[in-house]
Each structure stands twice: as C-alpha cells, then as structure tokens.
Motif scaffolding. Sequence first.
Motif, PDB file in Angstrom:
ATOM      1  N   UNK A   2      -8.691   1.469   0.652  1.00  0.00           N
ATOM      2  CA  UNK A   2      -7.673   1.745   1.669  1.00  0.00           C
ATOM      3  C   UNK A   2      -6.326   1.159   1.235  1.00  0.00           C
ATOM      4  N   UNK A   3      -5.261   1.935   1.451  1.00  0.00           N
ATOM      5  CA  UNK A   3      -3.904   1.461   1.183  1.00  0.00           C
ATOM      6  C   UNK A   3      -3.383   0.781   2.449  1.00  0.00           C
ATOM      7  N   UNK A   4      -3.015  -0.497   2.330  1.00  0.00           N
ATOM      8  CA  UNK A   4      -2.672  -1.318   3.486  1.00  0.00           C
ATOM      9  C   UNK A   4      -1.261  -1.891   3.339  1.00  0.00           C
ATOM     10  N   UNK A   5      -0.496  -1.865   4.434  1.00  0.00           N
ATOM     11  CA  UNK A   5       0.779  -2.586   4.536  1.00  0.00           C
ATOM     12  C   UNK A   5       0.631  -3.621   5.640  1.00  0.00           C
ATOM     13  N   UNK A   6       0.994  -4.845   5.343  1.00  0.00           N
ATOM     14  CA  UNK A   6       0.707  -5.976   6.233  1.00  0.00           C
ATOM     15  C   UNK A   6       1.973  -6.806   6.443  1.00  0.00           C
ATOM     16  N   UNK A  49      -3.119   2.360   6.717  1.00  0.00           N
ATOM     17  CA  UNK A  49      -2.942   1.551   7.918  1.00  0.00           C
ATOM     18  C   UNK A  49      -1.789   0.581   7.732  1.00  0.00           C
ATOM     19  N   UNK A  50      -1.016   0.411   8.785  1.00  0.00           N
ATOM     20  CA  UNK A  50       0.021  -0.619   8.859  1.00  0.00           C
ATOM     21  C   UNK A  50      -0.498  -1.696   9.797  1.00  0.00           C
ATOM     22  N   UNK A  51      -0.583  -2.919   9.306  1.00  0.00           N
ATOM     23  CA  UNK A  51      -1.127  -4.034  10.074  1.00  0.00           C
ATOM     24  C   UNK A  51       0.010  -4.975  10.471  1.00  0.00           C
ATOM     25  N   UNK A  80      -0.971   5.232  10.695  1.00  0.00           N
ATOM     26  CA  UNK A  80      -1.417   4.563  11.917  1.00  0.00           C
ATOM     27  C   UNK A  80      -1.036   3.087  11.894  1.00  0.00           C
ATOM     28  N   UNK A  81      -0.601   2.580  13.035  1.00  0.00           N
ATOM     29  CA  UNK A  81      -0.120   1.201  13.157  1.00  0.00           C
ATOM     30  C   UNK A  81      -1.084   0.424  14.049  1.00  0.00           C
ATOM     31  N   UNK A  82      -1.485  -0.763  13.600  1.00  0.00           N
ATOM     32  CA  UNK A  82      -2.392  -1.620  14.349  1.00  0.00           C
ATOM     33  C   UNK A  82      -1.712  -2.968  14.575  1.00  0.00           C
TER      34      UNK A  82
END
Length: 367
Positions: A2-6, A49-51, A80-82
């Motif tokens: 998964x590609x994640x931005x945090x 996902x954006x965390x 999608x933003x979480x």
Amino acid sequence: MAVIFHAADLHIGARFDFLPTDLARKAIVRQLAALRDFLADAAEHHADAVLLAGDLFDTPEVPAPLASAVFSLLEACTAPVFLSPGNHDYYFPRSPYAHPLPSNVTVFTERTLTPVALPDGQTVIWGAAFQDTKASIPLHAPLDPHRINLGLVHGEIGSDGGYNPIREEDVRNSGFDYLALGHNHRFPGVFRWGDTTVSCPGCLTPTSTAETGKKGYLAGTVSKHAAAMDFFPSTAIRMEEISLPMDRILSDRMLAEQLLPHMPEDPASVCCTIQLTGSRSFAPNLAALEQSLRPVFFHVRLRDHAVALDDLYRYERDDSLCGYVTRDLKQQIDHAATEEQHAKLTLALEFALAALEGRTLVEGGDS
C-alpha cells in the motif's frame, strides 16, 4: 503493498500569540496551504491512503468557516483520508468531526481501535480517537494476519503524560505492520519495534518559536512486516533560531555583516529568533536592525543576551603599566582608519590587559 502518506499535528487555527494579528492570520493561511500541498502530493503519487494522526485542528471546537475550508481541501484529494482525533481536536458532540463529512474522509470516533478496509482487499486501517484531552488507547486488536495492518493513533512516544503513551512492549505485541503516530512534534525517525515499523512525522506546521528544525510528512509503501517510508519537507512556515556571538563585533554595521552568513534559505517563510550571545563592547541598535529585517523574514525577533564587556578603558587614569598600555592603545583605537583596524586594536588591548592581570583570554571569554 500500500502507498501511504502520513502527517500529523497541523494545529490549524492556532493563535500564534507571538505574531502580530495580521501575521497570525497569514500564518493560518500558510497552514491551509501546507495541507493543500501535502494532499496534492498524495494525489499525484496515487496514494492508497492518507493518514492524519491527530491534532489537525488546534482546538476541539472550530469556527465553521475554518472547518469548511479544511474539509474542502480534504474532499478535493483523490485518495481516501483517515483521521484519528488527538488531544487538541478530540471527538465530542460539538466536534467538527461530528457533522457530515466528505465521502472520502473517515474519522475514527471510538476509544478503541476499529477497522476500515481499503478497496484493495489487502489492507486494513485500525484507528481510534481521543474523546477528551487525555486518552489511553490499547493497541491490541483482532488483526487478520494475512492482510497489511496499519495502526493510526495519536500518542506520545517515550513519556507518559496521559496522552496515550506508546510503549515499546505493546507495539511489539500488537502485530501491526506500520504504526502511524502523532503528538510528538519532533520527527524521531522511522524505526522498528519487533515486526512493526513505527514513526511520528512531527508537526507538519509548527506553531511555536520553540519548534525549530525540519518539519514535514512521511510517504512510502507498507507491506507485510516491512515499510519503506521517507520524510519530505513541509511548505509551511518554519521556526529558526540564530545564535550570534558578539565578542568581536564592535558596531551595528559589523553586526549586520556577521549576520549575513547565518541567513536561512527562503527567509520569507521563516519566523526567526536572533539571539545575541557572548560579551559585547557596545549597545546595538536592535530596533533599527529588526526594522531592516522585517521585510526579509516572515517574522523576526531579536533578543540581546550578550553580557556587557567590562570597561575596556578602566585603567586609563592609572599611573601603572596597565594605564600606560591602555592610553597608548586607546589613542590608536580612536584614530583607527577602518573597522577592521579598530577591531584588531581593541582585541590587542583586551589580550594585553588580560596578560597584565594574570588572566588567559580565550575565544568567547576569559578562563
């Protein structure tokens, strides 16, 4: 994979009490711009996902126009933003998170971890919320060992102030592949506790002059028992401090010249505190220097912590060797043709008096 931005700790709407009113408003605009740029980068890289690990807002109750501006930015993101509310923006009935949210935004509202599966069918995000200024969120959850499990919570690393302390043993036993944290405003790096990769990116937008250093967000990929996350700088304003020794500076002009090599990159984005240190032989015109620097920086403050040098000519009237040396060098100092000559002769007098008094003069002071 998964590609994640945090990201975490934007504190949008902070008061910026150290700034004049007009600059405080501009600082909030820069917060929104930094969020926009972060989300645009996530969209450009097709993030799964954006965390957002808490404290998106600085207060639990948010003026409607500000909340609307933030949610409009989140809604425009194609990923999608979480979001896991933190101690500043905790979830409660009057929270902006309690109102209808954009369809791409998920806010975790429970005190315990709850899951949301990504459309890829392989990744699950587990998150929880502060419901007050303090919290203790257990990290154990019924994880599917065949999926990528991401934990998203606001919590403090390395201390226990009641802000959901994150303990190494609990992380090791959690089974998460990546634990996305907020709360700590300094980036501690990306590290592993057991099979879990852990990090807190620090504050994306600093709100205190003490929050110096690099600020930004994390982006990368997460797979089973592995993560490759890199740090990227934020486009928000920055807080920096310059410490300038005054020991060999003899005029306002020399002070300005000595400051130039310390100027930060892109000073228009910097709230800078300039600290004058060491010992000084003249009283600098701080008001004039600050006025000249205001157009250069986003904001600038000068603080004079330098100690006034003992009267350099204290032996001038003495009938002694110290008096003779002082009078001779003072005459040369008074007739110095350049500031460089003036500085060298002043330094010569300092060293001569130190030797005659039995002291050893070292760079930056006596010993």
